[in-house]
Design a protein around this motif. Structure first.
Motif, PDB file in Angstrom:
ATOM      1  N   LEU A  71       0.837  -1.185   0.000  1.00 24.41           N
ATOM      2  CA  LEU A  71       0.000   0.000   0.000  1.00 24.41           C
ATOM      3  C   LEU A  71       0.882   1.249   0.000  1.00 24.41           C
ATOM      4  N   PRO A  72       0.449   2.336  -0.630  1.00 29.94           N
ATOM      5  CA  PRO A  72       1.257   3.563  -0.601  1.00 29.94           C
ATOM      6  C   PRO A  72       1.453   4.091   0.816  1.00 29.94           C
ATOM      7  N   GLU A  73       0.462   3.882   1.686  1.00 27.37           N
ATOM      8  CA  GLU A  73       0.609   4.329   3.079  1.00 27.37           C
ATOM      9  C   GLU A  73       1.702   3.521   3.791  1.00 27.37           C
ATOM     10  N   THR A  74       1.748   2.212   3.524  1.00 29.68           N
ATOM     11  CA  THR A  74       2.790   1.372   4.109  1.00 29.68           C
ATOM     12  C   THR A  74       4.158   1.786   3.593  1.00 29.68           C
ATOM     13  N   ILE A  75       4.257   2.009   2.280  1.00 30.55           N
ATOM     14  CA  ILE A  75       5.529   2.435   1.685  1.00 30.55           C
ATOM     15  C   ILE A  75       6.003   3.734   2.331  1.00 30.55           C
ATOM     16  N   ALA A  76       5.076   4.666   2.552  1.00 28.58           N
ATOM     17  CA  ALA A  76       5.444   5.956   3.150  1.00 28.58           C
ATOM     18  C   ALA A  76       5.958   5.767   4.569  1.00 28.58           C
ATOM     19  N   LEU A  77       5.267   4.941   5.365  1.00 25.86           N
ATOM     20  CA  LEU A  77       5.699   4.740   6.750  1.00 25.86           C
ATOM     21  C   LEU A  77       7.052   4.037   6.802  1.00 25.86           C
ATOM     22  N   LEU A  78       7.233   3.009   5.990  1.00 30.03           N
ATOM     23  CA  LEU A  78       8.526   2.320   5.978  1.00 30.03           C
ATOM     24  C   LEU A  78       9.646   3.268   5.561  1.00 30.03           C
ATOM     25  N   ALA A  79       9.365   4.156   4.619  1.00 33.10           N
ATOM     26  CA  ALA A  79      10.380   5.122   4.180  1.00 33.10           C
ATOM     27  C   ALA A  79      10.725   6.098   5.303  1.00 33.10           C
ATOM     28  N   ILE A  80       9.713   6.524   6.049  1.00 32.57           N
ATOM     29  CA  ILE A  80       9.962   7.416   7.185  1.00 32.57           C
ATOM     30  C   ILE A  80      10.847   6.729   8.216  1.00 32.57           C
ATOM     31  N   ILE A  81      10.527   5.483   8.529  1.00 34.23           N
ATOM     32  CA  ILE A  81      11.321   4.742   9.523  1.00 34.23           C
ATOM     33  C   ILE A  81      12.758   4.578   9.034  1.00 34.23           C
ATOM     34  N   ASP A  82      12.925   4.229   7.748  1.00 35.67           N
ATOM     35  CA  ASP A  82      14.274   4.049   7.215  1.00 35.67           C
ATOM     36  C   ASP A  82      15.059   5.356   7.217  1.00 35.67           C
ATOM     37  N   GLU A  83      14.368   6.463   6.984  1.00 34.84           N
ATOM     38  CA  GLU A  83      15.043   7.764   6.985  1.00 34.84           C
ATOM     39  C   GLU A  83      15.409   8.223   8.395  1.00 34.84           C
ATOM     40  N   LEU A  84      14.441   8.117   9.324  1.00 37.85           N
ATOM     41  CA  LEU A  84      14.621   8.687  10.655  1.00 37.85           C
ATOM     42  C   LEU A  84      15.329   7.743  11.621  1.00 37.85           C
ATOM     43  N   ARG A  85      15.199   6.450  11.403  1.00 34.74           N
ATOM     44  CA  ARG A  85      15.768   5.437  12.303  1.00 34.74           C
ATOM     45  C   ARG A  85      15.382   5.711  13.761  1.00 34.74           C
ATOM     46  N   PRO A  86      14.104   5.726  14.058  1.00 34.06           N
ATOM     47  CA  PRO A  86      13.674   6.117  15.405  1.00 34.06           C
ATOM     48  C   PRO A  86      14.124   5.127  16.476  1.00 34.06           C
ATOM     49  N   VAL A  87      14.482   5.678  17.630  1.00 36.51           N
ATOM     50  CA  VAL A  87      14.779   4.810  18.776  1.00 36.51           C
ATOM     51  C   VAL A  87      13.488   4.224  19.333  1.00 36.51           C
ATOM     52  N   LEU A  88      12.369   4.936  19.082  1.00 35.36           N
ATOM     53  CA  LEU A  88      11.066   4.450  19.537  1.00 35.36           C
ATOM     54  C   LEU A  88       9.996   4.905  18.548  1.00 35.36           C
ATOM     55  N   GLN A  89       9.181   3.961  18.104  1.00 34.44           N
ATOM     56  CA  GLN A  89       7.977   4.262  17.328  1.00 34.44           C
ATOM     57  C   GLN A  89       6.780   3.995  18.235  1.00 34.44           C
ATOM     58  N   CYS A  90       5.906   4.977  18.354  1.00 40.47           N
ATOM     59  CA  CYS A  90       4.705   4.833  19.178  1.00 40.47           C
ATOM     60  C   CYS A  90       3.485   4.844  18.274  1.00 40.47           C
ATOM     61  N   SER A  91       2.755   3.739  18.257  1.00 41.95           N
ATOM     62  CA  SER A  91       1.568   3.615  17.417  1.00 41.95           C
ATOM     63  C   SER A  91       0.341   3.783  18.298  1.00 41.95           C
ATOM     64  N   LEU A  92      -0.525   4.728  17.916  1.00 39.85           N
ATOM     65  CA  LEU A  92      -1.641   5.139  18.768  1.00 39.85           C
ATOM     66  C   LEU A  92      -2.907   4.389  18.367  1.00 39.85           C
ATOM     67  N   HIS A  93      -3.291   3.430  19.213  1.00 40.86           N
ATOM     68  CA  HIS A  93      -4.437   2.572  18.937  1.00 40.86           C
ATOM     69  C   HIS A  93      -5.545   2.809  19.958  1.00 40.86           C
ATOM     70  N   GLY A  94      -6.645   2.100  19.788  1.00 39.99           N
ATOM     71  CA  GLY A  94      -7.761   2.215  20.715  1.00 39.99           C
ATOM     72  C   GLY A  94      -8.669   1.014  20.597  1.00 39.99           C
ATOM     73  N   THR A  95      -9.537   0.867  21.564  1.00 37.70           N
ATOM     74  CA  THR A  95     -10.529  -0.201  21.533  1.00 37.70           C
ATOM     75  C   THR A  95     -11.879   0.403  21.877  1.00 37.70           C
ATOM     76  N   ASP A  96     -12.947  -0.202  21.383  1.00 36.98           N
ATOM     77  CA  ASP A  96     -14.251   0.360  21.696  1.00 36.98           C
ATOM     78  C   ASP A  96     -14.662   0.064  23.133  1.00 36.98           C
ATOM     79  N   VAL A  97     -14.552  -1.194  23.561  1.00 38.44           N
ATOM     80  CA  VAL A  97     -14.930  -1.568  24.927  1.00 38.44           C
ATOM     81  C   VAL A  97     -13.794  -2.371  25.539  1.00 38.44           C
ATOM     82  N   GLY A  98     -13.364  -2.005  26.745  1.00 44.03           N
ATOM     83  CA  GLY A  98     -12.294  -2.733  27.415  1.00 44.03           C
ATOM     84  C   GLY A  98     -11.561  -1.850  28.390  1.00 44.03           C
ATOM     85  N   GLY A  99     -10.242  -1.974  28.382  1.00 41.46           N
ATOM     86  CA  GLY A  99      -9.392  -1.160  29.230  1.00 41.46           C
ATOM     87  C   GLY A  99      -8.237  -0.629  28.414  1.00 41.46           C
TER      88      GLY A  99
END
Length: 429
Positions: free
Chosen positions: A145-173
Motif C-alpha cells: 500500500l502507498p501508506e505502508t511504503i510511506a511509513l517504511l520510508a519514514i522509519i528508514d530515513e529517521l531510524r527512530p529509537v522508539l515508534q509509538c503507534s496510537l491505537h484504541g478499543t471500543d470496549v475494554g481497558g
C-alpha cells in the motif's frame, strides 16, 4: 493539558499542526510524507532538532480515533518542553494520520460521546490486507500500500529509537504492546491509568500469546513463537511495527478504550474457563451464520452502492469469513490455552466475540444506506435494514450491559495515551 471533547477530523488535525508550525517556525516543520490510495496527503510534523528520533503514528486503524488528538497533545508538549528534549538530543516526528481514507469514513458518525449502537452503526474496519501497519506482513513488496511504503520510508530515513503507534478499543481497558521490553513502563502506565480511572487490561484478545511485563504491558514473543490466533493471517514480525528493530529501535502500541469495563482488569482465575470459551465459540458460530445470511441477501441489492463499497465490502467479507476459524480457536483454548485463563481473559474474549458481528452488521448497513434502495417497509431492502438495525441495537446494548462499561471522556482517553507515550520516551531517552 486537556484534550478536546470530540475526536478531531483528519483535516482538523492537519490544520492544527500547520498552525503550530507557523507559531514556532524555529522548532516545528511540516512536510508531505506520501499520499494515500485515494490521493489524500500523509503529513509529517517534526518538533525539535535532535539526532534521536521519536516517531508517533496516529490513525493506524480508522475506527480508533483518539490518536490524532493525542499526537497534537504530544506536539504541544514537545514545544512546551523544548529545552528538556533539546538537552536529550530528541526530535519528535508525528505522522498525523496513517490511514486518512479509512478515517474519513468514520467521520460520518458523531465526533463526541455517542450511544454504543450509533458507534457501531458508523464504524469502518478495513480488511487486514488494507490496514497499512498489517499489510506489510500480508503483501509482496510489489503490492505494498502507498501508506505502508510511506511509513517504511519514514522509519528508514529517521531510524527512530522508539515508534509509538496510537491505537484504541471500543470496549475494554488500556494496555501497551511492545516489540521489545521497556523495563519499568508498567509502573507509570498503571499510575496514570489509576489517576484517570481507566482500568488496566490484564487479559486481552490481541496479546493473549504475548509475554507479560507487568500489569497491562505485553511484549512480543521471540521470533518463531506463536503471537496470534492461527486463523489470523497477519503477523507483527512482518509488519511496520518491526521495522525500527533494523536500527536498534522498538515499537510501542498504546491502546485506550472508548467505554471502560473493570472486568478486563480482574486477574482472578476463571472458575471454569473451558466451559466459558466453548460457549463463546458456539456464539461466534451462531452470529457468524446470521452475518453470512445477511451478507448473502444483501449482495444482489448492492449493485448501486457508492464509491466506498469496495473497501467496506472487503472489510465485511473478512469479518464474516473469520467466524468459523475464530470459533475453532476459542474452543481450542479449552484444552490448549497459552496462559491460565483469568476473569479478565474471558471478559476480553467475550467482548471480541460480540464486537466482530456488530462491526459486520454496521458496515453492511452502511452499504445498504449508500445504495439508496426501495424504502417501502415491505420491500426486501427495508426488511434487511430493519433486521440489521435491531441486531446492532440489541448487540450493542448487551455488550455494554454485560460488561458494565462506561464512557471514558475523550480528554481522558487522550491524556492517558499521551502520558503513556511520554513515560515510554522517558525510559528510552
Amino acid at each position: 493539558m486537556r484534550g478536546p471533547d470530540a475526536y478531531p477530523t483528519v483535516s482538523g488535525v492537519a490544520a492544527a499542526a500547520r498552525i503550530l508550525s507557523m507559531r514556532h517556525p524555529d522548532l516545528c516543520r511540516m512536510r508531505l510524507a506520501g499520499e494515500s490510495r485515494a490521493g489524500r496527503p500523509l503529513w509529517l510534523l517534526s518538533v525539535g532538532h535532535g539526532r534521536r528520533r521519536i516517531l508517533v503514528v496516529a490513525g493506524p486503524h480508522p475506527d480508533e480515533q483518539a490518536g490524532g488528538a493525542t499526537a497534537l497533545w504530544l506536539a504541544e508538549q514537545a514545544v512546551h518542553e523544548r529545552r528538556r528534549f533539546a538537552e536529550a538530543d530528541v526530535t519528535w516526528d508525528f505522522l498525523l494520520c496513517l490511514d486518512p481514507d479509512g478515517t474519513v469514513l468514520n467521520e460520518n458518525g458523531p465526533a463526541g460521546e455517542r450511544p454504543p449502537a450509533v458507534h457501531f452503526r458508523h464504524t469502518f474496519r478495513p480488511h487486514a490486507a488494507e490496514q497499512p501497519e498489517w499489510a506489510a506482513s500480508l503483501r509482496t513488496p510489489r503490492e505494498e500500500l502507498p501508506e505502508t511504503i510511506a511509513l517504511l520510508a519514514i522509519i528508514d530515513e529517521l531510524r527512530p529509537v522508539l515508534q509509538c503507534s496510537l491505537h484504541g478499543t471500543d470496549v475494554g481497558g488500556s494496555w501497551v504492546q511492545l516489540t521489545a521490553d521497556i523495563p519499568g513502563l508498567a509502573e507509570p502506565f498503571g499510575k496514570y491509568a489509576a489517576e484517570l480511572d481507566v482500568p488496566v487490561q490484564t487479559g486481552t484478545f490481541d496479546a493473549l500469546f504475548w509475554q507479560g511485563a507487568g500489569p497491562g504491558v505485553f511484549v512480543l514473543p521471540p521470533r518463531g513463537e506463536q503471537e496470534r490466533f492461527g486463523s489470523e493471517p497477519e503477523a507483527a514480525d512482518g509488519s511496520t511495527w518491526s521495522r525500527p528493530h533494523l536500527y536498534g529501535g522498538l515499537t510501542a502500541l498504546v491502546e485506550v478504550p472508548m467505554w471502560a469495563t473493570r472486568k478486563v482488569a480482574d486477574p482472578t482465575p476463571h472458575p471454569d474457563p473451558a466451559h466459558a470459551v466453548t460457549v463463546l465459540g458456539a456464539r461466534l458460530r451462531k452470529d457468524g451464520a446470521a452475518a453470512a445470511v445477511s451478507l448473502e441477501r444483501a449482495l444482489p441489492l448492492l449493485q448501486q452502492a457508492g464509491p466506498t463499497a469496495g473497501p467496506v465490502m472487503r472489510g465485511i467479507e473478512q469479518a464474516v469469513g473469520a467466524f468459523p476459524g475464530l470459533a475453532d480457536e476459542f474452543e481450542r483454548l479449552a484444552t490448549q490455552s497459552p496462559v491460565p485463563l483469568t476473569m479478565a481473559h474471558i471478559a476480553a474474549l467475550d467482548i471480541a466475540a460480540r464486537r466482530i458481528p456488530l462491526r459486520a452488521a454496521g458496515m453492511l448497513l452502511r452499504l445498504l444506506d449508500e445504495a439508496r434502495l426501495d424504502e417501502d417497509p415491505s420491500s426486501e431492502p427495508a426488511r434487511l435494514r430493519s433486521r440489521l438495525e435491531r441486531r446492532i441495537d440489541a448487540g450493542a446494548r448487551d455488550l455494554i450491559t454485560t460488561t458494565d462499561a462506561r464512557w471514558v471522556p475523550i480528554p481522558d482517553q487522550i491524556e492517558l495515551q499521551a502520558r503513556t507515550v511520554l513515560a515510554a520516551v522517558g525510559l528510552v531517552m
